[in-house]
Design an enzyme around this catalytic site. Structure first.
Site, PDB file in Angstrom:
ATOM      1  N   SER A  34       1.157  -1.495   0.186  1.00  0.00           N
ATOM      2  CA  SER A  34       0.166   0.243  -0.236  1.00  0.00           C
ATOM      3  C   SER A  34       0.613   1.351   0.100  1.00  0.00           C
ATOM      4  CB  SER A  34      -0.479   0.068   1.188  1.00  0.00           C
ATOM      5  OG  SER A  34      -1.587  -1.015   1.219  1.00  0.00           O
ATOM      6  N   GLY A  35       0.451   2.123  -0.307  1.00  0.00           N
ATOM      7  CA  GLY A  35       0.669   3.308  -0.220  1.00  0.00           C
ATOM      8  C   GLY A  35       1.733   4.407  -1.509  1.00  0.00           C
ATOM      9  N   SER A  36       1.777   5.041  -2.231  1.00  0.00           N
ATOM     10  CA  SER A  36       2.113   5.775  -2.870  1.00  0.00           C
ATOM     11  C   SER A  36       3.238   5.200  -3.768  1.00  0.00           C
ATOM     12  CB  SER A  36       2.546   7.346  -2.793  1.00  0.00           C
ATOM     13  OG  SER A  36       3.817   7.506  -2.007  1.00  0.00           O
ATOM     14  N   THR A  37       4.046   4.032  -3.367  1.00  0.00           N
ATOM     15  CA  THR A  37       4.991   4.340  -4.312  1.00  0.00           C
ATOM     16  C   THR A  37       5.043   2.566  -4.802  1.00  0.00           C
ATOM     17  OG1 THR A  37       6.715   5.109  -2.320  1.00  0.00           O
ATOM     18  CG2 THR A  37       7.672   3.273  -4.474  1.00  0.00           C
ATOM     19  N   LYS A 105       6.226   1.161   8.825  1.00  0.00           N
ATOM     20  CA  LYS A 105       5.313   1.219   7.982  1.00  0.00           C
ATOM     21  C   LYS A 105       4.520   1.073   8.384  1.00  0.00           C
ATOM     22  CE  LYS A 105       5.051  -1.679   4.974  1.00  0.00           C
ATOM     23  NZ  LYS A 105       4.816  -1.212   4.220  1.00  0.00           N
ATOM     24  N   GLY A 106       3.260   2.309   7.988  1.00  0.00           N
ATOM     25  CA  GLY A 106       2.288   1.815   8.813  1.00  0.00           C
ATOM     26  C   GLY A 106       1.677   4.135   8.591  1.00  0.00           C
ATOM     27  N   GLY A 108       0.464   4.874   5.670  1.00  0.00           N
ATOM     28  CA  GLY A 108      -1.249   5.393   5.292  1.00  0.00           C
ATOM     29  C   GLY A 108      -2.097   4.808   6.194  1.00  0.00           C
ATOM     30  N   GLU A 114      -0.408  -5.377   6.338  1.00  0.00           N
ATOM     31  CA  GLU A 114       0.549  -5.126   4.850  1.00  0.00           C
ATOM     32  C   GLU A 114       1.276  -6.914   5.917  1.00  0.00           C
ATOM     33  OE1 GLU A 114       1.158  -0.974   4.008  1.00  0.00           O
ATOM     34  OE2 GLU A 114       1.624  -1.583   5.988  1.00  0.00           O
ATOM     35  N   LYS A 132      13.830   8.290   2.192  1.00  0.00           N
ATOM     36  CA  LYS A 132      13.281   6.671   2.967  1.00  0.00           C
ATOM     37  C   LYS A 132      14.890   6.203   3.537  1.00  0.00           C
ATOM     38  CE  LYS A 132       9.208   8.200   2.240  1.00  0.00           C
ATOM     39  NZ  LYS A 132       8.387   7.566   1.448  1.00  0.00           N
TER      40      LYS A 132
END
Length: 242
Positions: A34-37, A105-106, A108, A114, A132
């Site tokens: 999940s997320g933008s990448t 992580k997390g 988002g 995940e 990052k």
């Protein structure tokens, strides 16, 4: 002159490199983070399927509502852990990666699913832009470690975390609704801003956090990732291994 490439370009470079190396004709089940990448990873998967005629049998297992929608929007085959409990490779982003490949992580809010989906994968690959990458956690990511908690227990959990490890744990408040952020699982999130100058054994911290009643999952991903692909400011892709 600023010769750094845009962050989205860096993310795209990392995503494309990871997908092309780790998703082959022998890859049957891909876990989608999940997320933008991850958006760029799914776009590359779709390109491989629909433009290059590859990966006809590939099934994608999502780790969030966002991931599920990405898979469907790109007309990829949607799976789930009931039917596809064994995943060949899981590709996801990260909020921060330290020199020992410990991840936060997390950001988002999808950490619980995940971690579940990643635990079912033979190989976990992380993709990220150069901002990052850190020597130690907290160097780049300053918003703390996300922790998914039972709503009824968020206050005692906050107090226990601060007592055990210092720092401040705050309930994540939503921006476009009144009250707290609610995860895909119907839970709350605490963001624990740990002490920057304190040395933590993140494996021990993660284990201790999960033992607190009401803590459902943490955003500390310890000894999970096999490799991290970073799109760098100069346009190169740097690979970090365990």
């Amino acid at each position: 002159m600023n010769d750094k490439i845009a962050l989205d370009t860096a993310k795209n470079l990392a995503a494309k490199a990871a997908v092309d190396q780790w998703v082959t004709e022998d890859t049957k089940v891909v876990g989608v983070g999940s997320g933008s990448t991850v958006v760029f990873a799914v776009e590359r998967l779709a390109e491989r399927v629909w433009k290059e005629g590859c990966l006809a049998d590939m099934i994608c297992v999502p780790s969030s509502y966002q991931a599920r929608k990405l898979i469907l929007d790109h007309n990829l085959t949607l799976g789930d852990l009931d039917r596809n409990p064994k995943i060949d490779v899981y590709i996801d982003g990260a909020d921060e990666v330290d020199s020992h490949m410990v991840l936060i992580k997390g950001g988002g809010g999808c950490l619980m699913q995940e971690k579940i989906v990643s635990s079912c994968a033979k190989t976990v690959i992380i993709i990220a832009d150069y901002t990052k990458k850190s020597l130690r956690l907290g160097e780049q990511w300053c918003q703390g470690v996300p922790i998914e908690v039972s709503p009824m227990a968020h206050v005692p959990i906050k107090l226990k975390i601060e007592e055990l490890f210092g720092g401040v744990a705050s309930l994540r408040i939503a921006l476009k609704k009144a009250g707290p952020v609610v995860t895909d699982n119907g839970n709350f999130l605490l963001d624990w801003k740990f002490l920057a100058k304190r040395e933590y054994n993140w494996d021990e911290v993660n284990r201790a956090l999960t033992m607190i009643p009401g803590v459902l999952e943490t955003g500390l991903f310890v000894d999970i990732a096999s490799k991290c692909y970073f799109g760098m400011a100069d346009g190169a892709v740097k690979v970090q291994s365990k």
